[in-house]
Design a protein around this motif. Structure first.
Motif, PDB file in Angstrom:
ATOM      1  N   GLN A  79     -20.190   3.009 -13.181  1.00  0.00           N
ATOM      2  CA  GLN A  79     -19.404   3.868 -14.069  1.00  0.00           C
ATOM      3  C   GLN A  79     -17.957   3.945 -13.594  1.00  0.00           C
ATOM      4  O   GLN A  79     -17.030   3.883 -14.396  1.00  0.00           O
ATOM      5  CB  GLN A  79     -20.019   5.270 -14.136  1.00  0.00           C
ATOM      6  CG  GLN A  79     -21.316   5.315 -14.900  1.00  0.00           C
ATOM      7  CD  GLN A  79     -22.006   6.656 -14.810  1.00  0.00           C
ATOM      8  OE1 GLN A  79     -21.749   7.453 -13.908  1.00  0.00           O
ATOM      9  NE2 GLN A  79     -22.912   6.903 -15.734  1.00  0.00           N
ATOM     10  N   TYR A  80     -17.745   4.067 -12.291  1.00  0.00           N
ATOM     11  CA  TYR A  80     -16.396   4.129 -11.735  1.00  0.00           C
ATOM     12  C   TYR A  80     -15.620   2.858 -12.085  1.00  0.00           C
ATOM     13  O   TYR A  80     -14.446   2.911 -12.440  1.00  0.00           O
ATOM     14  CB  TYR A  80     -16.460   4.324 -10.227  1.00  0.00           C
ATOM     15  CG  TYR A  80     -15.112   4.422  -9.574  1.00  0.00           C
ATOM     16  CD1 TYR A  80     -14.414   5.625  -9.564  1.00  0.00           C
ATOM     17  CD2 TYR A  80     -14.520   3.324  -8.972  1.00  0.00           C
ATOM     18  CE1 TYR A  80     -13.165   5.724  -8.982  1.00  0.00           C
ATOM     19  CE2 TYR A  80     -13.277   3.412  -8.389  1.00  0.00           C
ATOM     20  CZ  TYR A  80     -12.601   4.610  -8.392  1.00  0.00           C
ATOM     21  OH  TYR A  80     -11.362   4.697  -7.814  1.00  0.00           O
ATOM     22  N   ALA A  81     -16.282   1.714 -12.000  1.00  0.00           N
ATOM     23  CA  ALA A  81     -15.620   0.437 -12.285  1.00  0.00           C
ATOM     24  C   ALA A  81     -15.136   0.353 -13.732  1.00  0.00           C
ATOM     25  O   ALA A  81     -14.189  -0.372 -14.029  1.00  0.00           O
ATOM     26  CB  ALA A  81     -16.566  -0.724 -11.981  1.00  0.00           C
ATOM     27  N   GLN A  82     -15.742   1.116 -14.626  1.00  0.00           N
ATOM     28  CA  GLN A  82     -15.376   1.077 -16.035  1.00  0.00           C
ATOM     29  C   GLN A  82     -14.226   2.026 -16.383  1.00  0.00           C
ATOM     30  O   GLN A  82     -13.714   1.996 -17.504  1.00  0.00           O
ATOM     31  CB  GLN A  82     -16.583   1.433 -16.911  1.00  0.00           C
ATOM     32  CG  GLN A  82     -17.752   0.489 -16.737  1.00  0.00           C
ATOM     33  CD  GLN A  82     -17.427  -0.928 -17.143  1.00  0.00           C
ATOM     34  OE1 GLN A  82     -16.804  -1.151 -18.164  1.00  0.00           O
ATOM     35  NE2 GLN A  82     -17.832  -1.891 -16.339  1.00  0.00           N
ATOM     36  N   LEU A  83     -13.816   2.877 -15.443  1.00  0.00           N
ATOM     37  CA  LEU A  83     -12.771   3.860 -15.715  1.00  0.00           C
ATOM     38  C   LEU A  83     -11.385   3.225 -15.735  1.00  0.00           C
ATOM     39  O   LEU A  83     -11.142   2.223 -15.073  1.00  0.00           O
ATOM     40  CB  LEU A  83     -12.792   4.966 -14.652  1.00  0.00           C
ATOM     41  CG  LEU A  83     -14.064   5.811 -14.570  1.00  0.00           C
ATOM     42  CD1 LEU A  83     -13.970   6.769 -13.388  1.00  0.00           C
ATOM     43  CD2 LEU A  83     -14.304   6.558 -15.863  1.00  0.00           C
ATOM     44  N   ASP A  84     -10.464   3.870 -16.453  1.00  0.00           N
ATOM     45  CA  ASP A  84      -9.068   3.451 -16.418  1.00  0.00           C
ATOM     46  C   ASP A  84      -8.397   4.100 -15.197  1.00  0.00           C
ATOM     47  O   ASP A  84      -9.040   4.816 -14.431  1.00  0.00           O
ATOM     48  CB  ASP A  84      -8.347   3.807 -17.719  1.00  0.00           C
ATOM     49  CG  ASP A  84      -8.315   5.308 -18.019  1.00  0.00           C
ATOM     50  OD1 ASP A  84      -8.696   6.122 -17.149  1.00  0.00           O
ATOM     51  OD2 ASP A  84      -7.904   5.662 -19.128  1.00  0.00           O
ATOM     52  N   ASP A  85      -7.110   3.829 -15.013  1.00  0.00           N
ATOM     53  CA  ASP A  85      -6.406   4.347 -13.839  1.00  0.00           C
ATOM     54  C   ASP A  85      -6.434   5.875 -13.770  1.00  0.00           C
ATOM     55  O   ASP A  85      -6.592   6.449 -12.694  1.00  0.00           O
ATOM     56  CB  ASP A  85      -4.954   3.856 -13.819  1.00  0.00           C
ATOM     57  CG  ASP A  85      -4.859   2.369 -13.512  1.00  0.00           C
ATOM     58  OD1 ASP A  85      -5.812   1.821 -12.934  1.00  0.00           O
ATOM     59  OD2 ASP A  85      -3.830   1.765 -13.853  1.00  0.00           O
ATOM     60  N   TYR A  86      -6.309   6.539 -14.911  1.00  0.00           N
ATOM     61  CA  TYR A  86      -6.336   8.004 -14.935  1.00  0.00           C
ATOM     62  C   TYR A  86      -7.703   8.522 -14.494  1.00  0.00           C
ATOM     63  O   TYR A  86      -7.801   9.449 -13.698  1.00  0.00           O
ATOM     64  CB  TYR A  86      -5.998   8.518 -16.348  1.00  0.00           C
ATOM     65  CG  TYR A  86      -5.980  10.025 -16.441  1.00  0.00           C
ATOM     66  CD1 TYR A  86      -4.872  10.750 -16.022  1.00  0.00           C
ATOM     67  CD2 TYR A  86      -7.083  10.724 -16.925  1.00  0.00           C
ATOM     68  CE1 TYR A  86      -4.859  12.127 -16.085  1.00  0.00           C
ATOM     69  CE2 TYR A  86      -7.076  12.104 -16.998  1.00  0.00           C
ATOM     70  CZ  TYR A  86      -5.961  12.800 -16.577  1.00  0.00           C
ATOM     71  OH  TYR A  86      -5.947  14.168 -16.640  1.00  0.00           O
ATOM     72  N   GLY A  87      -8.754   7.905 -14.995  1.00  0.00           N
ATOM     73  CA  GLY A  87     -10.104   8.310 -14.615  1.00  0.00           C
ATOM     74  C   GLY A  87     -10.367   8.082 -13.134  1.00  0.00           C
ATOM     75  O   GLY A  87     -10.962   8.922 -12.451  1.00  0.00           O
ATOM     76  N   HIS A  89      -8.118   8.036 -10.752  1.00  0.00           N
ATOM     77  CA  HIS A  89      -7.339   9.038 -10.030  1.00  0.00           C
ATOM     78  C   HIS A  89      -8.062  10.382 -10.038  1.00  0.00           C
ATOM     79  O   HIS A  89      -8.129  11.073  -9.017  1.00  0.00           O
ATOM     80  CB  HIS A  89      -5.949   9.178 -10.643  1.00  0.00           C
ATOM     81  CG  HIS A  89      -5.157  10.309 -10.074  1.00  0.00           C
ATOM     82  ND1 HIS A  89      -4.579  10.258  -8.823  1.00  0.00           N
ATOM     83  CD2 HIS A  89      -4.878  11.541 -10.571  1.00  0.00           C
ATOM     84  CE1 HIS A  89      -3.981  11.409  -8.578  1.00  0.00           C
ATOM     85  NE2 HIS A  89      -4.140  12.199  -9.618  1.00  0.00           N
ATOM     86  N   THR A  90      -8.608  10.758 -11.191  1.00  0.00           N
ATOM     87  CA  THR A  90      -9.328  12.031 -11.312  1.00  0.00           C
ATOM     88  C   THR A  90     -10.528  12.053 -10.380  1.00  0.00           C
ATOM     89  O   THR A  90     -10.740  13.026  -9.644  1.00  0.00           O
ATOM     90  CB  THR A  90      -9.771  12.253 -12.775  1.00  0.00           C
ATOM     91  OG1 THR A  90      -8.620  12.256 -13.611  1.00  0.00           O
ATOM     92  CG2 THR A  90     -10.532  13.562 -12.930  1.00  0.00           C
ATOM     93  N   VAL A  97     -11.467  16.478  -2.580  1.00  0.00           N
ATOM     94  CA  VAL A  97     -11.687  17.924  -2.469  1.00  0.00           C
ATOM     95  C   VAL A  97     -13.100  18.198  -1.961  1.00  0.00           C
ATOM     96  O   VAL A  97     -13.304  19.019  -1.056  1.00  0.00           O
ATOM     97  CB  VAL A  97     -11.442  18.626  -3.834  1.00  0.00           C
ATOM     98  CG1 VAL A  97     -11.945  20.059  -3.821  1.00  0.00           C
ATOM     99  CG2 VAL A  97      -9.957  18.578  -4.189  1.00  0.00           C
ATOM    100  N   GLU A  98     -14.086  17.513  -2.511  1.00  0.00           N
ATOM    101  CA  GLU A  98     -15.477  17.731  -2.092  1.00  0.00           C
ATOM    102  C   GLU A  98     -15.719  17.235  -0.668  1.00  0.00           C
ATOM    103  O   GLU A  98     -16.443  17.862   0.106  1.00  0.00           O
ATOM    104  CB  GLU A  98     -16.448  17.057  -3.070  1.00  0.00           C
ATOM    105  CG  GLU A  98     -16.568  17.808  -4.365  1.00  0.00           C
ATOM    106  CD  GLU A  98     -17.026  19.244  -4.158  1.00  0.00           C
ATOM    107  OE1 GLU A  98     -18.114  19.468  -3.587  1.00  0.00           O
ATOM    108  OE2 GLU A  98     -16.278  20.157  -4.532  1.00  0.00           O
TER     109      GLU A  98
END
Length: 118
Positions: A79-87, A89-90, A97-98
C-alpha cells in the motif's frame, strides 16, 4: 505479478517519464527491462535485478540471507508503494511520531525498572 515486479513497475512510473528513459538511466537494454516487467523480475539475472533496484532506490530486507514479512507487513509495504509523495510524507510523519512515542515509553519502563532495583 509478483511483489517485486509490481514495486519496480510503480517506481519506474513514479520516478521516470517512461520505461525507455529508465532503461537509458540504468544502462540496461529496453528489451531486457520490458521482459522483466512482463515476465517478472525474478526471471532476470541477479546482476540485472540488483542494478534495477539500486537505481530505483529499492532495498531488500535481508537477514541471514532470507526475507521474512508477515501478511500484514507485506500489505502495508504494498500500500505504501502505491502512495504519491504527499501520502508517503504523511505516513512518514505519523510513523515518526509513533516511533518516538514507543521509544519514550520503553525508556520510561527501563528507568522505572532501574530505580525499582536500587
Amino acid at each position: 505479478m509478483d511483489n517485486l515486479t509490481q514495486i519496480v513497475r510503480t517506481e519506474i512510473a513514479r520516478q521516470y517519464k517512461s520505461v525507455r528513459q529508465f532503461a537509458f538511466a540504468v544502462d540496461i537494454p529496453l528489451s531486457t527491462i520490458n521482459s522483466a516487467l512482463n515476465n517478472g523480475i525474478g526471471g532476470s539475472s541477479y546482476d540485472t535485478v540488483v542494478q534495477i533496484c539500486r537505481t530505483l532506490g529499492i532495498k531488500t530486507l535481508i537477514r541471514d540471507s532470507a526475507s521474512y514479512l508477515t501478511d500484514e507487513t507485506e500489505q502495508l509495504v504494498m500500500q505504501y508503494a502505491q502512495l504519491d509523495d504527499y501520502g508517503r510524507h504523511t505516513i512518514a510523519s505519523v510513523m515518526q511520531v509513533e516511533y518516538d512515542r514507543c521509544t519514550a515509553l520503553e525508556e520510561g519502563k527501563r528507568r522505572k525498572n532501574v530505580n525499582k532495583n536500587r
